[in-house]
Motif scaffolding. Sequence first.
Motif, PDB file in Angstrom:
ATOM      1  N   GLY A  92      71.299  57.604  38.207  1.00  0.00           N
ATOM      2  CA  GLY A  92      71.624  56.367  37.883  1.00  0.00           C
ATOM      3  C   GLY A  92      71.039  55.242  39.081  1.00  0.00           C
ATOM      4  N   LEU A  93      70.941  55.786  40.203  1.00  0.00           N
ATOM      5  CA  LEU A  93      70.189  54.849  41.216  1.00  0.00           C
ATOM      6  C   LEU A  93      68.908  54.591  41.009  1.00  0.00           C
ATOM      7  CD1 LEU A  93      72.378  56.110  44.502  1.00  0.00           C
ATOM      8  CD2 LEU A  93      72.604  53.925  42.986  1.00  0.00           C
ATOM      9  N   ILE A  94      68.098  56.074  40.865  1.00  0.00           N
ATOM     10  CA  ILE A  94      66.742  56.160  40.549  1.00  0.00           C
ATOM     11  C   ILE A  94      66.344  55.300  39.164  1.00  0.00           C
ATOM     12  CG2 ILE A  94      65.127  57.595  39.611  1.00  0.00           C
ATOM     13  CD1 ILE A  94      66.224  59.815  41.413  1.00  0.00           C
ATOM     14  N   ALA A  95      67.407  55.115  38.187  1.00  0.00           N
ATOM     15  CA  ALA A  95      67.159  54.281  37.166  1.00  0.00           C
ATOM     16  C   ALA A  95      67.203  52.663  37.340  1.00  0.00           C
ATOM     17  CB  ALA A  95      68.249  54.636  35.909  1.00  0.00           C
ATOM     18  N   ARG A  96      68.199  52.364  38.198  1.00  0.00           N
ATOM     19  CA  ARG A  96      68.139  50.989  38.690  1.00  0.00           C
ATOM     20  C   ARG A  96      66.804  50.575  39.408  1.00  0.00           C
ATOM     21  NH1 ARG A  96      73.472  50.468  42.054  1.00  0.00           N
ATOM     22  NH2 ARG A  96      72.169  48.675  42.751  1.00  0.00           N
ATOM     23  N   TYR A  97      66.485  51.578  40.250  1.00  0.00           N
ATOM     24  CA  TYR A  97      65.108  51.300  40.933  1.00  0.00           C
ATOM     25  C   TYR A  97      63.925  51.215  40.130  1.00  0.00           C
ATOM     26  CZ  TYR A  97      61.739  51.140  44.931  1.00  0.00           C
ATOM     27  OH  TYR A  97      60.908  50.635  45.431  1.00  0.00           O
ATOM     28  N   ALA A  98      63.752  52.111  38.966  1.00  0.00           N
ATOM     29  CA  ALA A  98      62.874  52.200  37.925  1.00  0.00           C
ATOM     30  C   ALA A  98      62.877  51.026  36.834  1.00  0.00           C
ATOM     31  CB  ALA A  98      62.987  53.591  37.089  1.00  0.00           C
ATOM     32  N   ILE A  99      64.192  50.644  36.621  1.00  0.00           N
ATOM     33  CA  ILE A  99      64.088  49.231  35.675  1.00  0.00           C
ATOM     34  C   ILE A  99      63.551  47.913  36.492  1.00  0.00           C
ATOM     35  CG2 ILE A  99      65.803  50.323  34.182  1.00  0.00           C
ATOM     36  CD1 ILE A  99      67.760  48.242  35.657  1.00  0.00           C
ATOM     37  N   GLY A 100      63.847  48.144  37.795  1.00  0.00           N
ATOM     38  CA  GLY A 100      63.268  46.775  38.554  1.00  0.00           C
ATOM     39  C   GLY A 100      61.772  46.903  38.339  1.00  0.00           C
TER      40      GLY A 100
END
Length: 453
Positions: A92-100
């Motif tokens: 979930g944290l990796i996904a938040r970084y990726a969408i940024g």
Amino acid sequence: MAGKPDHLCVLVHGLWGNPEHLSFLSSSLREKHAEDKLHILVVKRNAGSFTYDGIETGGERVANEVEETLEELSRSGHDIKKISVIGYSLGGLIARYAIGLLFSKGLFEHVEPVNFTTFATPHLGVRTPLRGYHNHAWNVLGARTLSFSGRQLFTIDSFRDTGRPLLSLLADTDSIFIQALAQFKHRSLYANITNDRTVTYYTAAISQTDPFVQPDALKINYLDGYADVILDAQNPVSPKLSEATLSEATPALLQRLRKSTKTGFQHAPLVAFLLIFIPIGSTLFLLNSAIQSVRSRQRIRLHEEGKAGADFGGYRIPLLNTARKEVEDMFENMNNTQEQEYLAEDSEEVTSPTQPVSPIARRKSFLSSPELLDSESEAEKAREAGGTDFPALALTQDQFRMIENLDNVGFKKFPVYIHKHRHSHAAIIRRMNKEGFEEGFVVVRHWLDNFAL
């Protein structure tokens, strides 16, 4: 593929994970939505020990894999117009970084962000709220067993030239990450209320309180149709005891919240870890951690030099617009021995204004007993609210700011009560086909019922 879907759904696994962990999510999504409606991408470049390499590196890998998938689909005649992103645990944290990163590169100008969902994700990190030597000891030891990811999860890192932890930057209102998150039409999260040995409730639910420390003293309120698994987010708990019983129970419960009351016997797991496992059982654990840290640094160096199979330099844009199974088990078991702690009566720390709390400094019971409220009007308000004021956890000021900023973006939060298995972190998404994980069917069904195509 039989059809030409215009919607891409990206699934991101967690720490020590691999694509197989998301098999049930993926297959359930496919059963719900046919191939001509939805394309599913289960990312694979962060599998296993690669999750040691940090949220930044993992996020860049995911962003790159998404872009490559979109290019491949485009060459095949598929015009992707919508995207959804689902993250499990660290994913979930990796996904938040990726969408940024994807947002900063202009992807959302022509691809509409629809659903963003996390399951058991440590949005506030995994550090134990500090009050007492045992929590300090674990926050020091735990942060140094998972390489760069561990430092970021325990928020002891200093990210690039910001001088701040990465998780703090992920929730900064001026960052590309919050701006990207705000683009999604639907944002939701699922958080285990108990028995999650890896990600406790407060961090998965982005909450400065933990209403479920004393579940036997409360009435748990469930959503109709979801088999006593998904709680009613608008009214998750209410007083279970009568007012007479409340009067007798409140002083003892309040005292329990004012300070740590664990006895030496209750701290036995930590004592055993320090006295026995460190010199004996944890030798392999720490050795493996050291080896993985070295390997992680080597992978990150290759990643930085563009020798990891792709050129990731394009993702280095301004971030502000101003022995795996055994290791996992030991980490989870030790993390599970830690206890939540609360702000002291004389604390000057400022909690997030976005969530109602009942700090001990205000001398209110976490069951909102009328005898402890300041006035009859406040007592009446507490009764009308279902008696759901709780004391604030002893979080850091960075964590309180994370809560405020993420709440202002807005998440639909769904507490989950897994009854049949003590490994709720895996059961919440039915990470494997295992007896006792049946309640994962209910969680995933609820998610699919709210997934916008």
